[in-house]
Design an enzyme around this catalytic site. Structure first.
Site, mmCIF file in Angstrom:
data_model
loop_
_atom_site.group_PDB
_atom_site.id
_atom_site.type_symbol
_atom_site.label_atom_id
_atom_site.label_comp_id
_atom_site.label_asym_id
_atom_site.label_seq_id
_atom_site.Cartn_x
_atom_site.Cartn_y
_atom_site.Cartn_z
ATOM 1 N N GLN A 38 0.777 -1.180 -0.129
ATOM 2 C CA GLN A 38 -0.076 -0.156 0.026
ATOM 3 C C GLN A 38 0.891 1.201 -0.066
ATOM 4 O O GLN A 38 0.334 2.267 -0.617
ATOM 5 C CB GLN A 38 -1.057 0.104 1.154
ATOM 6 N N GLU A 39 1.956 1.049 0.627
ATOM 7 C CA GLU A 39 2.848 2.546 0.701
ATOM 8 C C GLU A 39 3.608 2.773 -0.334
ATOM 9 O O GLU A 39 3.551 3.870 -1.010
ATOM 10 C CB GLU A 39 3.824 2.371 2.051
ATOM 11 N N SER A 40 4.250 1.725 -0.922
ATOM 12 C CA SER A 40 5.117 2.092 -2.217
ATOM 13 C C SER A 40 4.621 1.112 -3.451
ATOM 14 O O SER A 40 5.501 1.411 -4.433
ATOM 15 C CB SER A 40 6.451 2.062 -1.804
#
Length: 734
Positions: free
Chosen positions: A612-614
């Site tokens: 989700q972050e990167s």
């Protein structure tokens, strides 16, 4: 430390030479002039160097991929003891040294590898690396000498244009401008070359022209660059060059193009300032929109407050300005002030898309202000009485949801029965909660069961199973990752195109793998991206996916696999598990596993967060300057570095996968320990522990209540998506 390890590598290489009876490489001869352009036949797949398996080499490459560059240098030194592996080890040492910033050492290792390589494919690969590294180290003569043979006797493959491009750069810097022009022409004209490579050449030529003060030449190459890579940064550079030549009309055109096509870009704010300075200010509505997009809400309000009073505006234009003026109040927390402006936008152009959006966000603003009944009535009106639009389904759901929150579950059920509420996991879960509240346990269980079936690997499917009393896996507690296995490409091809034999015909159509082997990750990604853009069929897209996986670009492969699954729609759940695993990879497994063991949580939970972050991009940088796989902000990184005892921390360390995983795991573990559950911890990771604590409700509340209470749409969606990712990872890997 890097220099000491580099010396060890070179010393071992020297010892290898002595043992093998080979002398050190002599000084390279002067580069010969390039031959005239040749007429290429169909491109062939680049022969890749093959070596005997080596555990030491594999371990060194794993360390290098994870960004443990100093450790990788030591491991490559160990591998270099084997004369059969010396060339491969030196190439690896070159890439590792470059990552530490030792450009001179990187050039030494790569150029030394050319003398150790026995097979021509490996020799050519080493020469390419030598050219790249020597050029970066400021030794163009050495770069030209290394590449002269391979430029003059070209291979018919995808790497050749890159060899020409580097060779041309070296010739230019040695003063051979005519030779450089001819070779650059070869690279640009080659059918094996990519649009990304051509853009890189145009960019370099524009930069070289600028260094020499040749503004006309700079503009010429920037125009070519804009044609090949139409980006805000390139438009802005062309505008600046045009302005320096006195062509204000062309400069204004490029600056307006930025504002209209990329209002959220950094260059858009610069374009606004430049246009004002040139006496050609942009449309006030667009100026305010640019300020809004960059989060400068006070500036947006100042510009748009005046802009909406401009006489004679077209209703659509006025609705646009009013809508974003309201949004600039809304997003800054001035909810009640936003509502009448949203209403004015809706009334100004009732048939426009902005009218529908304004009505929805006016209701959301009232909800955020705590006026649930008033908001519910607005949602009901939008869902039932207004023309359908993008928020109709959400408005229908929120009508009943706010009534449920207001303590009126029967009214909520009646509203949902009367409105077009999506029959998805979320809607079914909250229907179950309302049925529970009115005492209808049987129907509640049916609703929860339907929610679990509708969202089997999602947030609300998970919470529905919890409501049914079924076990829900917590990420608290370490469990080792399973061994990695290669994908079954035949199974994927059989499902996607109906022919498993397609997998046997995969061959490299880009130079991505070769580029990545010398550390040119950006160039490798661009090569695969172009292959993806040109993929007109599912089989061609599958080829691009295989190419990304084969090159080691797990993030690109995950994006391509996700695209294939999205295309499949409702049939995606029947896709082979290996296609899902490509979309939900476990990259850098050793670092993930070590983090989970250290902090006693499931490493798959960290994988879910990273996705989700990167989306597994080690070089990802957010608009807020969060960096790397786990998107740590540099100031937070400094505090984590101090806690972990990491000396000499630099923000660039966060682009190293091992460091990013270690830092992100430390911060995540702290939130898990502080809050005791994954939901609050994820909210804290995204929005800060202070906010996460403020949103905590009464003891024992269901996680869905906490998540729906989060007022930040981004954080609410973040928690839901990471939990959904974790459910998918559990289904695929446990």
């Amino acid at each position: 430390m890097a220099a000491a390890l580099g010396a060890a590598v070179l010393a071992l290489w020297g010892a290898t030479l002595a043992c093998s009876g080979r002398s050190a490489p002599p000084a390279s001869p002067q580069a010969s002039p390039p031959e005239p352009p040749f007429e290429p036949s169909q491109p062939t797949s680049t022969p890749l160097p093959t070596v005997e398996p080596s555990a030491a080499l594999a371990e060194a490459r794993a360390a290098w991929r994870e960004g443990r560059s100093e450790e990788a240098l030591a491991l490559f030194a160990a591998a270099a003891r084997d004369p059969l592996l010396a060339a491969e080890a030196l190439l690896g040492a070159s890439a590792a040294a470059a990552d530490t910033g030792d450009t001179a050492g990187a050039a030494e290792y790569a150029c030394a590898a050319t003398e150790q390589a026995a097979a021509e494919a490996l020799m050519r690969q080493a020469a390419f690396a030598c050219g790249v590294r020597a050029l970066a180290a400021g030794a163009p003569e050495r770069a030209a000498a290394a590449l002269a043979r391979w430029a003059a006797t070209p291979w018919n493959d995808r790497l050749q244009p890159y060899i020409w491009a580097v060779y041309a750069s070296a010739l230019w810097r040695t003063g051979d401008r005519a030779g450089a022009d001819a070779v650059w022409h070869q690279a640009i004209a080659s059918p094996q070359g990519s649009a990304a490579l051509r853009a890189a050449i145009y960019e370099e030529r524009a930069r070289l022209a600028a260094v020499e003060g040749d503004v006309s030449g700079e503009r010429h190459w920037l125009e070519r660059l804009v044609g090949a890579a139409p980006t805000p940064a390139n438009w802005y550079a062309l505008a600046v060059a045009a302005a320096r030549l006195g062509d204000g009309e062309a400069a204004v055109a490029q600056l307006r193009r930025i504002i209209e096509s990329a209002p959220g870009s950094r260059e858009a704010a610069l374009a606004v300032a430049e246009l004002k300075a040139m006496g050609a200010p942009p449309d006030p509505g667009l100026e305010g929109y640019v300020a809004y997009r960059r989060g400068a809400y006070a500036d947006a309000r100042a510009v748009l407050s005046a802009a909406v009073e401009e006489p004679g505006l077209d209703p659509e234009a006025l609705a646009f300005r009013l809508y974003y003026l309201a949004a600039a109040y809304d997003d800054a927390g001035f909810y009640r002030e936003a509502v009448p402006i949203y209403d004015r936008a809706a009334a100004t152009a009732p048939a426009s898309a902005y009218a529908h959006r304004a009505r929805y966000w006016a209701a959301r603003a009232l909800e955020a202000a705590g006026e649930h009944r008033a908001a519910a009535e607005r949602y009901r009106t939008l869902a039932l009485e207004m023309p359908p639009g993008e928020f109709s389904g959400e408005a229908a759901f929120r009508t009943g949801y706010l009534l449920f929150l207001a303590g009126a579950p029967r009214e909520a059920l009646a509203a949902w029965d009367a409105l077009p509420v999506p029959r998805d996991g979320r809607g079914l879960y909250w229907r179950g909660r309302a049925l529970q509240a009115v005492g209808d346990g049987t129907e509640a269980r049916k609703a929860f069961a339907a929610a679990a079936a509708a969202d089997p690997a999602g947030f609300f499917g998970r919470e529905a199973r919890r409501a049914l009393g079924e076990p829900v896996r917590s990420p608290m507690g370490y469990e080792p990752l399973p061994p990695a296995v290669p994908p079954d490409w035949a199974a994927i091809a059989a499902w996607l195109v109906g022919d498993p034999s397609v997998a046997q015909r995969f061959e490299r159509q880009t130079a991505a793998r070769e580029l990545l082997l010398v550390g040119l990750r950006g160039e490798a990604e661009a090569a695969v991206a172009e292959l993806e853009r040109n993929a007109a069929t599912p089989a061609a897209l599958l080829q691009a996916l295989w190419e990304a996986w084969d090159a080691g670009l797990a993030d690109t492969a995950a994006r391509l696999a996700s695209r294939l699954l999205e295309r499949a729609g409702g049939e995606a759940e029947a896709a082979p598990p290996d296609l899902w695993r490509l979309a939900y990879p476990v990259d850098f497994g050793a670092a993930l596993d070590a983090a989970g063991a250290r902090y006693d949580f499931d490493p798959l939970f960290l994988a879910a967060l990273i996705r989700q972050e990167s989306f597994w991009d080690p070089d990802a940088v957010s608009p807020a300057n969060a960096i790397g796989l786990t998107q740590v902000i540099p100031t937070t990184g400094e505090a984590i570095a101090a806690a972990l005892g990491v000396a000499d921390f630099e923000p660039s360390d966060l682009t190293r996968p091992a460091s990013s995983i270690a830092f992100g795991a430390h911060y995540l573990a702290g939130q898990l320990q502080r809050f005791g559950n994954e939901y609050h911890a994820l909210a804290a990771y995204n929005a800060g522990p202070g906010n996460a604590l403020r949103w905590v409700g009464p003891p024992g509340e269901a996680p869905a209540d906490y998540v729906e209470r989060i007022p930040f749409a981004e954080t609410r969606a973040y928690v839901e998506r990471v939990i959904a990712n974790y459910e998918r990872y559990l289904a695929l890997y446990r």
